[in-house]
Enzyme design. Structure first.
Site, PDB file in Angstrom:
ATOM      1  N   TYR A  64       0.672  -0.990  -0.228  1.00 19.84           N
ATOM      2  CA  TYR A  64       0.068  -0.124  -0.408  1.00 19.84           C
ATOM      3  C   TYR A  64       0.983   1.257  -0.003  1.00 19.84           C
ATOM      4  O   TYR A  64       0.391   2.489  -0.504  1.00 19.84           O
ATOM      5  CB  TYR A  64      -0.708  -0.034   1.076  1.00 19.84           C
ATOM      6  CG  TYR A  64      -2.141  -0.737   0.797  1.00 19.84           C
ATOM      7  CD1 TYR A  64      -3.516   0.062  -0.464  1.00 19.84           C
ATOM      8  CD2 TYR A  64      -2.547  -1.772   0.739  1.00 19.84           C
ATOM      9  CE1 TYR A  64      -4.262  -0.367  -0.318  1.00 19.84           C
ATOM     10  CE2 TYR A  64      -3.582  -2.291   0.125  1.00 19.84           C
ATOM     11  CZ  TYR A  64      -4.435  -2.271   0.134  1.00 19.84           C
ATOM     12  OH  TYR A  64      -5.846  -2.649  -0.099  1.00 19.84           O
ATOM     13  N   GLN A  97     -14.978   3.931  -7.873  1.00 20.64           N
ATOM     14  CA  GLN A  97     -15.075   2.396  -7.086  1.00 20.64           C
ATOM     15  C   GLN A  97     -13.170   2.840  -6.736  1.00 20.64           C
ATOM     16  O   GLN A  97     -12.679   1.842  -6.423  1.00 20.64           O
ATOM     17  CB  GLN A  97     -14.697   1.073  -7.797  1.00 20.64           C
ATOM     18  CG  GLN A  97     -16.057   0.905  -8.355  1.00 20.64           C
ATOM     19  CD  GLN A  97     -15.686  -0.291  -9.968  1.00 20.64           C
ATOM     20  OE1 GLN A  97     -15.751  -1.659  -9.345  1.00 20.64           O
ATOM     21  NE2 GLN A  97     -16.170   0.184 -10.890  1.00 20.64           N
ATOM     22  N   HIS A 115     -15.199   2.108  -2.359  1.00 19.47           N
ATOM     23  CA  HIS A 115     -14.206   1.455  -1.900  1.00 19.47           C
ATOM     24  C   HIS A 115     -13.461   2.054  -1.107  1.00 19.47           C
ATOM     25  O   HIS A 115     -11.916   1.239  -0.716  1.00 19.47           O
ATOM     26  CB  HIS A 115     -13.370   0.629  -2.923  1.00 19.47           C
ATOM     27  CG  HIS A 115     -14.367  -0.561  -3.818  1.00 19.47           C
ATOM     28  ND1 HIS A 115     -13.920  -0.834  -5.236  1.00 19.47           N
ATOM     29  CD2 HIS A 115     -15.744  -0.743  -3.365  1.00 19.47           C
ATOM     30  CE1 HIS A 115     -14.679  -1.730  -5.353  1.00 19.47           C
ATOM     31  NE2 HIS A 115     -15.972  -2.050  -4.532  1.00 19.47           N
ATOM     32  N   CYS A 123      -7.553   3.457  11.980  1.00 18.35           N
ATOM     33  CA  CYS A 123      -7.053   2.218  13.182  1.00 18.35           C
ATOM     34  C   CYS A 123      -8.314   0.916  13.763  1.00 18.35           C
ATOM     35  O   CYS A 123      -9.454   1.289  13.377  1.00 18.35           O
ATOM     36  CB  CYS A 123      -7.640   3.043  15.003  1.00 18.35           C
ATOM     37  SG  CYS A 123      -6.944   1.812  16.192  1.00 18.35           S
ATOM     38  N   THR A 183     -14.396   0.580 -16.275  1.00 20.49           N
ATOM     39  CA  THR A 183     -14.333  -0.158 -14.669  1.00 20.49           C
ATOM     40  C   THR A 183     -14.584  -0.599 -15.823  1.00 20.49           C
ATOM     41  O   THR A 183     -15.673  -1.367 -16.786  1.00 20.49           O
ATOM     42  CB  THR A 183     -15.277   0.557 -13.920  1.00 20.49           C
ATOM     43  OG1 THR A 183     -15.990  -0.947 -13.328  1.00 20.49           O
ATOM     44  CG2 THR A 183     -16.637   0.832 -14.546  1.00 20.49           C
ATOM     45  N   SER A 184     -14.414  -2.704 -15.719  1.00 19.19           N
ATOM     46  CA  SER A 184     -15.631  -3.750 -16.522  1.00 19.19           C
ATOM     47  C   SER A 184     -15.951  -4.164 -15.912  1.00 19.19           C
ATOM     48  O   SER A 184     -16.703  -5.333 -15.962  1.00 19.19           O
ATOM     49  CB  SER A 184     -13.631  -5.134 -15.368  1.00 19.19           C
ATOM     50  OG  SER A 184     -13.887  -5.067 -14.392  1.00 19.19           O
ATOM     51  N   ASN A 208     -15.042   3.110 -22.585  1.00 19.74           N
ATOM     52  CA  ASN A 208     -13.772   2.119 -22.151  1.00 19.74           C
ATOM     53  C   ASN A 208     -12.799   1.475 -23.325  1.00 19.74           C
ATOM     54  O   ASN A 208     -13.830   1.060 -24.521  1.00 19.74           O
ATOM     55  CB  ASN A 208     -14.934   0.639 -21.409  1.00 19.74           C
ATOM     56  CG  ASN A 208     -13.926  -0.302 -20.975  1.00 19.74           C
ATOM     57  OD1 ASN A 208     -12.489  -0.608 -21.435  1.00 19.74           O
ATOM     58  ND2 ASN A 208     -14.160  -0.809 -19.661  1.00 19.74           N
ATOM     59  N   PRO A 209     -12.266   1.064 -23.810  1.00 22.77           N
ATOM     60  CA  PRO A 209     -11.924   0.669 -24.744  1.00 22.77           C
ATOM     61  C   PRO A 209     -12.026  -0.877 -25.223  1.00 22.77           C
ATOM     62  O   PRO A 209     -11.591  -0.900 -26.098  1.00 22.77           O
ATOM     63  CB  PRO A 209      -9.840   1.451 -24.680  1.00 22.77           C
ATOM     64  CG  PRO A 209      -9.759   1.548 -23.017  1.00 22.77           C
ATOM     65  CD  PRO A 209     -11.209   1.612 -22.605  1.00 22.77           C
TER      66      PRO A 209
END
Ligand code: OAD
Ligand code: ZN
Length: 241
Positions: A64, A97, A115, A123, A183-184, A208-209
């Site tokens: 992360y 997302q 998300h 914490c 997004t998929s 989306n491509p």
């Protein structure tokens, strides 16, 4: 390019964007499932679940921290900026997302992070939470209460923040146009948002491509990248007003 829905774009009052990793791909942030997607090289079960975190918090944190550094150094792209500018003439809500905060940095004022956020740290035990952009000296970082801190993101198997999700559904349910970019649509429950929009007879537009599992359900699909197509679309919407 937008002819099939020009009338609906003109009449639309409320526009909802649903965005995913492809939205930030041109800002230099990798997607999850694409050609150089993160989940091609990393097993999400080893770094994006609560069990993985408690098993090896240092490893998860190192992953992360790398992503945080990349995201903090990244800039919003023309797609993010165009969405923010559209607020001048339409009621715009972004249901994302993405955890990178780039919509907000581009100036969007109504962004729901489904998300969570990689900039927000919380914490694992007490109610401490903060926005932290600097890197941590020691991993895993500890809270003042002595317990481990974690990124405030949604991991596999964890529920979405329920207040955010409830609000997202109500925006999806009441929009006139839903623009789904980068997004998929493979991850639930975010991928059910277009169904809520359909209940309101909203027009669904996909940018989306590549094809997605829901491309056939769209009123319009535009094959291209978000930083290329979204500015053209928002310019068209502004001109129609
Ligand atoms: P994915 O990696 O699954 O999908 C990215 C989508 O973006 C694909 O459909 C690509 O074709 C498209 N794409 C790639 N480059 C693009 C560009 N420049 N412009 C527009 N589209 C482009 O990412 P998500 O759908 O966001 O969740 O993944 C959903 C969730 O899965 C993520 O939020 C993450 C992940 O596991 C969690 O971590 C909880
Ligand atoms: Zn604490």
């Amino acid at each position: 390019m937008f002819e099939p829905i020009l009338n609906r774009l003109k009449a639309a009052k409320k526009i909802v964007f649903v965005t995913g990793a492809g939205m930030s791909q041109e800002s230099g942030i990798p997607t999850f499932r694409g050609r150089d997607g993160l989940w091609r090289n990393y097993d999400p079960m080893k770094i994006a679940t609560i069990d993985a975190f408690y098993e090896n918090p240092k490893l998860v944190w190192e992953w992360y921290e790398d992503r945080r550094k990349n995201i903090i150094a990244a800039q919003p792209n023309l797609g993010h900026r165009a969405i923010a500018e559209l607020e001048r003439c339409k009621e715009v809500v972004v249901l994302t997302q993405n955890i990178d905060g780039l919509h907000q940095r581009a100036g969007s004022t109504k962004v729901l992070e489904l998300h969570g956020s990689i900039i927000r740290i919380k914490c694992t035990v007490c109610s401490f939470q903060d926005h932290i952009v600097s890197s941590f000296d020691k991993l895993p970082p500890l809270c003042k209460c002595g317990k481990i801190l974690r990124p405030d993101v949604v991991w596999f198997g964890e529920p979405l923040p329920q207040d955010v999700w409830g609000e997202a559904i109500s925006y999806a349910n009441s929009c006139d146009i839903m623009i789904i970019a980068g997004t998929s649509l493979l991850v639930s429950p975010a991928n059910t948002l277009p169904l809520y929009a359909k209940q309101n007879i909203a027009a669904l537009v996909e940018i989306n491509p590549e094809d997605t599992v829901m491309s056939v359900d769209m009123d319009l699909t535009i094959r291209g990248t978000s930083s290329n197509i979204i500015p053209k679309l928002t310019e068209m919407i502004s001109k129609l007003n």
